[in-house]
Design a protein around this motif. Structure first.
Motif, PDB file in Angstrom:
ATOM      1  N   VAL A 180       0.964  -1.565   0.314  1.00 24.35           N
ATOM      2  CA  VAL A 180       0.185  -0.326   0.126  1.00 24.35           C
ATOM      3  C   VAL A 180       0.731   1.293   0.249  1.00 24.35           C
ATOM      4  CG1 VAL A 180      -1.778   1.516   1.546  1.00 24.35           C
ATOM      5  CG2 VAL A 180      -1.510  -1.253   1.283  1.00 24.35           C
ATOM      6  N   GLN A 181       2.023   1.468   1.186  1.00 21.43           N
ATOM      7  CA  GLN A 181       2.706   2.462   0.998  1.00 21.43           C
ATOM      8  C   GLN A 181       3.239   2.934  -0.438  1.00 21.43           C
ATOM      9  OE1 GLN A 181       5.412   2.522   4.149  1.00 21.43           O
ATOM     10  NE2 GLN A 181       4.213   1.556   5.347  1.00 21.43           N
ATOM     11  N   ASP A 182       4.192   1.797  -1.172  1.00 18.92           N
ATOM     12  CA  ASP A 182       4.370   1.473  -2.257  1.00 18.92           C
ATOM     13  C   ASP A 182       3.337   2.234  -3.542  1.00 18.92           C
ATOM     14  OD1 ASP A 182       6.943   0.554  -1.643  1.00 18.92           O
ATOM     15  OD2 ASP A 182       6.505  -1.238  -2.562  1.00 18.92           O
ATOM     16  N   ASP A 183       2.052   1.302  -3.581  1.00 17.83           N
ATOM     17  CA  ASP A 183       0.954   1.887  -3.962  1.00 17.83           C
ATOM     18  C   ASP A 183       0.676   3.917  -4.436  1.00 17.83           C
ATOM     19  OD1 ASP A 183       0.761  -0.184  -5.285  1.00 17.83           O
ATOM     20  OD2 ASP A 183      -0.616  -0.943  -4.154  1.00 17.83           O
ATOM     21  N   LEU A 184       0.599   4.490  -2.712  1.00 16.00           N
ATOM     22  CA  LEU A 184       0.388   5.704  -2.563  1.00 16.00           C
ATOM     23  C   LEU A 184       1.612   6.186  -3.261  1.00 16.00           C
ATOM     24  CD1 LEU A 184      -1.029   5.216   0.931  1.00 16.00           C
ATOM     25  CD2 LEU A 184      -2.139   5.711  -1.329  1.00 16.00           C
ATOM     26  N   ASN A 185       2.829   5.985  -2.876  1.00 13.74           N
ATOM     27  CA  ASN A 185       3.905   6.493  -3.131  1.00 13.74           C
ATOM     28  C   ASN A 185       4.190   6.604  -5.216  1.00 13.74           C
ATOM     29  OD1 ASN A 185       5.568   7.698  -0.642  1.00 13.74           O
ATOM     30  ND2 ASN A 185       5.595   5.660  -0.234  1.00 13.74           N
ATOM     31  N   ARG A 186       3.833   6.099  -5.073  1.00  4.45           N
ATOM     32  CA  ARG A 186       3.788   5.427  -6.974  1.00  4.45           C
ATOM     33  C   ARG A 186       2.798   6.727  -7.540  1.00  4.45           C
ATOM     34  NH1 ARG A 186       3.813   0.583  -8.646  1.00  4.45           N
ATOM     35  NH2 ARG A 186       6.303   0.377  -8.164  1.00  4.45           N
ATOM     36  N   TYR A 187       1.555   5.961  -7.117  1.00  2.00           N
ATOM     37  CA  TYR A 187       0.631   6.772  -7.636  1.00  2.00           C
ATOM     38  C   TYR A 187      -0.145   7.992  -7.190  1.00  2.00           C
ATOM     39  CZ  TYR A 187       0.379   2.192 -10.555  1.00  2.00           C
ATOM     40  OH  TYR A 187       1.515   1.360 -11.338  1.00  2.00           O
ATOM     41  N   TRP A 188      -0.424   7.664  -5.934  1.00  2.00           N
ATOM     42  CA  TRP A 188      -1.241   9.073  -4.972  1.00  2.00           C
ATOM     43  C   TRP A 188      -0.379  10.467  -5.213  1.00  2.00           C
ATOM     44  CZ3 TRP A 188      -0.872  12.608  -1.679  1.00  2.00           C
ATOM     45  CH2 TRP A 188      -2.291  13.694  -1.167  1.00  2.00           C
ATOM     46  N   VAL A 189       0.693   9.810  -5.324  1.00  2.00           N
ATOM     47  CA  VAL A 189       2.656  10.508  -4.782  1.00  2.00           C
ATOM     48  C   VAL A 189       1.809  11.914  -6.414  1.00  2.00           C
ATOM     49  CG1 VAL A 189       4.559  11.978  -4.682  1.00  2.00           C
ATOM     50  CG2 VAL A 189       3.196  10.331  -2.849  1.00  2.00           C
ATOM     51  N   HIS A 190       2.119  10.891  -7.468  1.00  2.00           N
ATOM     52  CA  HIS A 190       2.043  11.863  -8.507  1.00  2.00           C
ATOM     53  C   HIS A 190       0.919  12.787  -9.004  1.00  2.00           C
ATOM     54  CE1 HIS A 190       3.344  12.334 -12.673  1.00  2.00           C
ATOM     55  NE2 HIS A 190       1.523  11.875 -12.781  1.00  2.00           N
ATOM     56  N   HIS A 191      -0.058  11.729  -8.637  1.00  2.00           N
ATOM     57  CA  HIS A 191      -1.700  12.241  -9.286  1.00  2.00           C
ATOM     58  C   HIS A 191      -1.794  14.075  -8.145  1.00  2.00           C
ATOM     59  CE1 HIS A 191      -5.420  12.884  -9.959  1.00  2.00           C
ATOM     60  NE2 HIS A 191      -5.758  12.634  -8.856  1.00  2.00           N
ATOM     61  N   TYR A 192      -1.256  13.702  -7.096  1.00  2.00           N
ATOM     62  CA  TYR A 192      -2.170  14.956  -6.146  1.00  2.00           C
ATOM     63  C   TYR A 192      -0.428  15.665  -6.914  1.00  2.00           C
ATOM     64  CZ  TYR A 192      -2.383  18.251  -2.562  1.00  2.00           C
ATOM     65  OH  TYR A 192      -2.983  19.919  -1.540  1.00  2.00           O
ATOM     66  N   ALA A 193       0.700  15.834  -6.674  1.00  2.00           N
ATOM     67  CA  ALA A 193       1.597  16.767  -6.896  1.00  2.00           C
ATOM     68  C   ALA A 193       1.387  17.498  -8.654  1.00  2.00           C
ATOM     69  CB  ALA A 193       3.026  16.321  -7.314  1.00  2.00           C
ATOM     70  N   VAL A 194       0.493  16.686  -9.949  1.00  2.00           N
ATOM     71  CA  VAL A 194       0.070  16.851 -10.731  1.00  2.00           C
ATOM     72  C   VAL A 194      -1.244  18.077 -10.191  1.00  2.00           C
ATOM     73  CG1 VAL A 194      -0.993  16.655 -12.905  1.00  2.00           C
ATOM     74  CG2 VAL A 194       1.223  14.939 -12.162  1.00  2.00           C
ATOM     75  N   LEU A 195      -2.057  17.820  -9.591  1.00  2.00           N
ATOM     76  CA  LEU A 195      -3.228  18.430  -9.601  1.00  2.00           C
ATOM     77  C   LEU A 195      -2.646  19.699  -8.696  1.00  2.00           C
ATOM     78  CD1 LEU A 195      -5.210  15.916  -8.995  1.00  2.00           C
ATOM     79  CD2 LEU A 195      -5.408  17.298 -10.886  1.00  2.00           C
ATOM     80  N   GLY A 202      -9.366  19.312  -7.699  1.00  2.00           N
ATOM     81  CA  GLY A 202      -8.692  18.276  -7.568  1.00  2.00           C
ATOM     82  C   GLY A 202      -7.587  17.332  -6.769  1.00  2.00           C
ATOM     83  N   CYS A 203      -7.375  18.838  -5.851  1.00  2.00           N
ATOM     84  CA  CYS A 203      -6.405  18.704  -4.855  1.00  2.00           C
ATOM     85  C   CYS A 203      -7.033  17.734  -3.785  1.00  2.00           C
ATOM     86  CB  CYS A 203      -5.796  19.915  -4.714  1.00  2.00           C
ATOM     87  SG  CYS A 203      -4.191  20.079  -5.902  1.00  2.00           S
ATOM     88  N   MET A 204      -8.456  18.500  -3.817  1.00  2.00           N
ATOM     89  CA  MET A 204      -9.512  18.144  -2.918  1.00  2.00           C
ATOM     90  C   MET A 204     -10.363  16.934  -3.245  1.00  2.00           C
ATOM     91  SD  MET A 204     -11.311  21.183  -1.808  1.00  2.00           S
ATOM     92  CE  MET A 204     -11.861  22.170  -3.105  1.00  2.00           C
ATOM     93  N   GLN A 205     -10.366  16.941  -4.543  1.00  2.00           N
ATOM     94  CA  GLN A 205     -10.841  15.555  -4.107  1.00  2.00           C
ATOM     95  C   GLN A 205      -9.390  14.099  -3.962  1.00  2.00           C
ATOM     96  OE1 GLN A 205     -13.848  13.611  -4.949  1.00  2.00           O
ATOM     97  NE2 GLN A 205     -12.759  12.269  -5.018  1.00  2.00           N
ATOM     98  N   ALA A 206      -8.335  14.509  -4.696  1.00  2.00           N
ATOM     99  CA  ALA A 206      -7.324  13.286  -4.571  1.00  2.00           C
ATOM    100  C   ALA A 206      -6.870  13.297  -2.843  1.00  2.00           C
ATOM    101  CB  ALA A 206      -6.412  14.350  -5.150  1.00  2.00           C
ATOM    102  N   VAL A 207      -7.189  14.310  -2.144  1.00  2.00           N
ATOM    103  CA  VAL A 207      -7.066  14.052  -0.950  1.00  2.00           C
ATOM    104  C   VAL A 207      -8.591  12.759  -0.222  1.00  2.00           C
ATOM    105  CG1 VAL A 207      -7.102  14.967   1.439  1.00  2.00           C
ATOM    106  CG2 VAL A 207      -5.517  16.141  -0.248  1.00  2.00           C
ATOM    107  N   ARG A 208      -9.809  13.281  -1.131  1.00  2.00           N
ATOM    108  CA  ARG A 208     -10.594  12.528  -0.227  1.00  2.00           C
ATOM    109  C   ARG A 208     -10.500  11.233  -0.749  1.00  2.00           C
ATOM    110  NH1 ARG A 208     -13.363  17.410  -1.482  1.00  2.00           N
ATOM    111  NH2 ARG A 208     -13.733  16.586  -3.706  1.00  2.00           N
ATOM    112  N   THR A 209      -9.944  10.745  -2.442  1.00  2.00           N
ATOM    113  CA  THR A 209      -9.139   9.382  -2.577  1.00  2.00           C
ATOM    114  C   THR A 209      -8.430   9.243  -1.843  1.00  2.00           C
ATOM    115  OG1 THR A 209     -10.047  10.049  -4.520  1.00  2.00           O
ATOM    116  CG2 THR A 209      -8.320   8.075  -4.589  1.00  2.00           C
ATOM    117  N   LEU A 210      -7.630   9.624  -1.192  1.00  2.00           N
ATOM    118  CA  LEU A 210      -6.493   9.224  -0.686  1.00  2.00           C
ATOM    119  C   LEU A 210      -7.248   8.495   0.987  1.00  2.00           C
ATOM    120  CD1 LEU A 210      -3.601   8.264   1.315  1.00  2.00           C
ATOM    121  CD2 LEU A 210      -3.641  11.277   1.319  1.00  2.00           C
TER     122      LEU A 210
END
Length: 135
Positions: free
Chosen positions: A20-35, A45-53
């Motif tokens: 899970v940590q690897d998944d979050l670092n690989r996908y969520w961090v990138h997603h949030y940074a772009v947004l 988009g950022c608020m939705q990304a945090v809700r998804t997290l």
């Protein structure tokens, strides 16, 4: 760095698997940074990304406390956020669906099971090599 810091803060002292940590670092961090770069911290988009997290971490918490037994409804509600997250990493169509399924499986495994499922095949391979007769 902002995305990594936010992830670390949201993780807190939670017990989540390495997968899970690897998944979050690989996908969520990138997603949030772009947004964050596109919209800023207060963007939808950022608020939705945090809700998804938060949904992902809630599912991981439930798995930790129930030994992996979680409600399918929770995983269904997570899919739109997962697909957006994976899409921002370039995964679309079948690849995104398969990755979302894998991410969901990782979230639903308690940390000890996730570690065991990764370690067991490695240990089994090692035993087979030692058990083979020498030529």
């Amino acid at each position: 760095m902002r995305a990594e810091s936010l992830l670390k803060k949201r993780l807190g002292s939670r017990s989540v698997s390495t997968l899970v940590q690897d998944d979050l670092n690989r996908y969520w961090v990138h997603h949030y940074a772009v947004l964050f770069l596109r919209e800023g911290e207060d963007g939808e988009g950022c608020m939705q990304a945090v809700r998804t997290l938060d949904q992902m971490l809630s599912l991981a918490d439930a798995a930790f406390h129930t030994g992996g037994l979680t409600a399918l409804a929770e995983t269904d509600s997570l899919q739109p956020g997962l697909m957006a997250m994976l899409g921002s990493s370039g995964l679309t169509s079948d690849a995104a669906v398969e990755s979302a399924r894998t991410l969901t499986q990782h979230l639903m495994q308690p940390p000890s099971k996730a570690k065991a499922s990764v370690a067991a095949p490695v240990a089994a391979r090692g035993r087979r090599r030692r058990d083979l007769p020498s030529a």
